[in-house]
Design a protein around this motif. Structure first.
Motif, PDB file in Angstrom:
ATOM      1  N   ILE A  36      43.332  26.835 -67.155  1.00  0.00           N
ATOM      2  CA  ILE A  36      42.660  27.671 -66.213  1.00  0.00           C
ATOM      3  C   ILE A  36      41.483  28.356 -67.092  1.00  0.00           C
ATOM      4  O   ILE A  36      40.301  28.735 -66.757  1.00  0.00           O
ATOM      5  N   GLU A  37      41.795  28.367 -68.366  1.00  0.00           N
ATOM      6  CA  GLU A  37      40.758  28.906 -69.531  1.00  0.00           C
ATOM      7  C   GLU A  37      39.457  27.924 -69.269  1.00  0.00           C
ATOM      8  O   GLU A  37      38.330  28.214 -69.333  1.00  0.00           O
ATOM      9  N   ASP A  38      39.872  26.718 -69.437  1.00  0.00           N
ATOM     10  CA  ASP A  38      38.775  25.419 -69.155  1.00  0.00           C
ATOM     11  C   ASP A  38      37.705  25.764 -67.933  1.00  0.00           C
ATOM     12  O   ASP A  38      36.631  25.651 -67.914  1.00  0.00           O
ATOM     13  N   ILE A  39      38.599  25.861 -66.950  1.00  0.00           N
ATOM     14  CA  ILE A  39      37.943  26.145 -65.459  1.00  0.00           C
ATOM     15  C   ILE A  39      37.067  27.461 -65.819  1.00  0.00           C
ATOM     16  O   ILE A  39      35.769  27.391 -65.164  1.00  0.00           O
ATOM     17  N   GLY A  40      37.408  28.558 -66.200  1.00  0.00           N
ATOM     18  CA  GLY A  40      36.522  29.675 -66.428  1.00  0.00           C
ATOM     19  C   GLY A  40      35.276  29.390 -67.223  1.00  0.00           C
ATOM     20  O   GLY A  40      34.291  29.979 -66.962  1.00  0.00           O
ATOM     21  N   CYS A  41      35.493  28.524 -68.417  1.00  0.00           N
ATOM     22  CA  CYS A  41      34.262  28.211 -69.074  1.00  0.00           C
ATOM     23  C   CYS A  41      33.204  27.526 -68.495  1.00  0.00           C
ATOM     24  O   CYS A  41      31.974  27.646 -68.459  1.00  0.00           O
ATOM     25  N   LYS A  42      33.851  26.355 -67.421  1.00  0.00           N
ATOM     26  CA  LYS A  42      33.035  25.769 -66.561  1.00  0.00           C
ATOM     27  C   LYS A  42      32.271  26.639 -65.577  1.00  0.00           C
ATOM     28  O   LYS A  42      30.922  26.356 -65.259  1.00  0.00           O
ATOM     29  N   LEU A  43      32.974  27.405 -64.920  1.00  0.00           N
ATOM     30  CA  LEU A  43      32.422  28.553 -64.098  1.00  0.00           C
ATOM     31  C   LEU A  43      31.270  29.406 -64.912  1.00  0.00           C
ATOM     32  O   LEU A  43      29.901  29.344 -64.292  1.00  0.00           O
ATOM     33  N   ILE A  44      31.194  29.565 -65.998  1.00  0.00           N
ATOM     34  CA  ILE A  44      30.189  30.316 -66.881  1.00  0.00           C
ATOM     35  C   ILE A  44      29.159  29.540 -67.037  1.00  0.00           C
ATOM     36  O   ILE A  44      28.036  29.701 -66.902  1.00  0.00           O
ATOM     37  N   SER A  45      29.509  28.176 -67.475  1.00  0.00           N
ATOM     38  CA  SER A  45      28.221  27.275 -67.515  1.00  0.00           C
ATOM     39  C   SER A  45      27.503  26.990 -66.337  1.00  0.00           C
ATOM     40  O   SER A  45      26.290  27.015 -66.420  1.00  0.00           O
ATOM     41  N   ILE A  46      28.043  26.638 -65.258  1.00  0.00           N
ATOM     42  CA  ILE A  46      27.602  26.705 -63.897  1.00  0.00           C
ATOM     43  C   ILE A  46      26.687  27.888 -63.513  1.00  0.00           C
ATOM     44  O   ILE A  46      25.580  27.570 -63.082  1.00  0.00           O
ATOM     45  N   GLY A  47      27.249  28.859 -63.741  1.00  0.00           N
ATOM     46  CA  GLY A  47      26.502  30.210 -63.588  1.00  0.00           C
ATOM     47  C   GLY A  47      25.188  30.137 -64.346  1.00  0.00           C
ATOM     48  O   GLY A  47      24.099  30.458 -63.879  1.00  0.00           O
ATOM     49  N   ASN A  48      25.460  29.862 -65.687  1.00  0.00           N
ATOM     50  CA  ASN A  48      24.161  30.151 -66.476  1.00  0.00           C
ATOM     51  C   ASN A  48      23.326  28.889 -66.103  1.00  0.00           C
ATOM     52  O   ASN A  48      22.141  29.213 -66.284  1.00  0.00           O
ATOM     53  N   ARG A  49      23.592  27.714 -65.699  1.00  0.00           N
ATOM     54  CA  ARG A  49      22.621  27.023 -65.130  1.00  0.00           C
ATOM     55  C   ARG A  49      22.010  27.179 -64.038  1.00  0.00           C
ATOM     56  O   ARG A  49      20.639  26.997 -63.814  1.00  0.00           O
ATOM     57  N   LEU A  50      22.730  28.021 -63.226  1.00  0.00           N
ATOM     58  CA  LEU A  50      22.117  28.647 -61.765  1.00  0.00           C
ATOM     59  C   LEU A  50      20.997  29.635 -62.164  1.00  0.00           C
ATOM     60  O   LEU A  50      19.627  29.531 -61.783  1.00  0.00           O
ATOM     61  N   ARG A  51      21.312  30.325 -63.139  1.00  0.00           N
ATOM     62  CA  ARG A  51      20.330  31.362 -63.826  1.00  0.00           C
ATOM     63  C   ARG A  51      19.141  30.712 -64.333  1.00  0.00           C
ATOM     64  O   ARG A  51      17.869  31.003 -64.112  1.00  0.00           O
ATOM     65  N   MET A  52      19.311  29.551 -65.128  1.00  0.00           N
ATOM     66  CA  MET A  52      18.420  28.816 -65.806  1.00  0.00           C
ATOM     67  C   MET A  52      17.224  28.268 -64.682  1.00  0.00           C
ATOM     68  O   MET A  52      16.279  28.385 -64.670  1.00  0.00           O
ATOM     69  N   TYR A  53      17.868  27.653 -63.797  1.00  0.00           N
ATOM     70  CA  TYR A  53      17.061  27.052 -63.000  1.00  0.00           C
ATOM     71  C   TYR A  53      16.389  27.940 -62.006  1.00  0.00           C
ATOM     72  O   TYR A  53      14.945  27.842 -61.786  1.00  0.00           O
ATOM     73  N   ILE A  54      16.899  28.884 -61.631  1.00  0.00           N
ATOM     74  CA  ILE A  54      15.948  29.964 -60.905  1.00  0.00           C
ATOM     75  C   ILE A  54      15.142  30.708 -61.706  1.00  0.00           C
ATOM     76  O   ILE A  54      14.070  30.914 -61.421  1.00  0.00           O
ATOM     77  N   ARG A  55      15.331  31.183 -62.936  1.00  0.00           N
ATOM     78  CA  ARG A  55      14.365  31.918 -63.792  1.00  0.00           C
ATOM     79  C   ARG A  55      13.017  30.705 -64.174  1.00  0.00           C
ATOM     80  O   ARG A  55      12.209  31.183 -64.116  1.00  0.00           O
ATOM     81  N   HIS A  56      13.474  29.609 -64.335  1.00  0.00           N
ATOM     82  CA  HIS A  56      12.455  28.518 -64.688  1.00  0.00           C
ATOM     83  C   HIS A  56      11.665  28.092 -63.256  1.00  0.00           C
ATOM     84  O   HIS A  56      10.356  27.855 -63.591  1.00  0.00           O
ATOM     85  N   SER A  57      12.204  28.175 -62.193  1.00  0.00           N
ATOM     86  CA  SER A  57      11.484  27.769 -60.951  1.00  0.00           C
ATOM     87  C   SER A  57      10.623  28.846 -60.762  1.00  0.00           C
ATOM     88  O   SER A  57       9.413  28.868 -60.095  1.00  0.00           O
ATOM     89  N   LYS A  58      10.948  30.398 -61.008  1.00  0.00           N
ATOM     90  CA  LYS A  58       9.871  31.428 -60.646  1.00  0.00           C
ATOM     91  C   LYS A  58       8.891  31.458 -61.667  1.00  0.00           C
ATOM     92  O   LYS A  58       7.903  31.730 -61.228  1.00  0.00           O
ATOM     93  N   VAL A  59       9.006  30.872 -62.906  1.00  0.00           N
ATOM     94  CA  VAL A  59       7.815  30.962 -63.858  1.00  0.00           C
ATOM     95  C   VAL A  59       6.926  30.081 -63.229  1.00  0.00           C
ATOM     96  O   VAL A  59       5.599  30.465 -63.280  1.00  0.00           O
TER      97      VAL A  59
END
Length: 62
Positions: A36-59
């Protein structure tokens, strides 16, 4: 990050849904397990990926 588009967004949302379902499968005996901890870490990673994509697409789009 020019490869961010709606299809990529849907892929990320699908991954979040899948991991959310895995979290929902947890029960009283395993909700604090390393799996379950591993799943939580994966969710954080995916959330960060989404933020990165959105931030870079706005630039490039602003």
């Amino acid at each position: 990050m020019s490869n961010f588009n709606y299809e990529r967004y849907k892929d990320i949302v699908g991954a979040v849904k899948y991991l959310g379902e895995k979290l929902e499968e947890a029960n009283e005996s395993n909700y604090t397990s390393s799996d379950i901890e591993d799943i939580g870490c994966k969710l954080i990673s995916i959330g960060n990926r989404l933020r990165m994509y959105i931030r870079h697409s706005k630039v490039g789009g602003e």
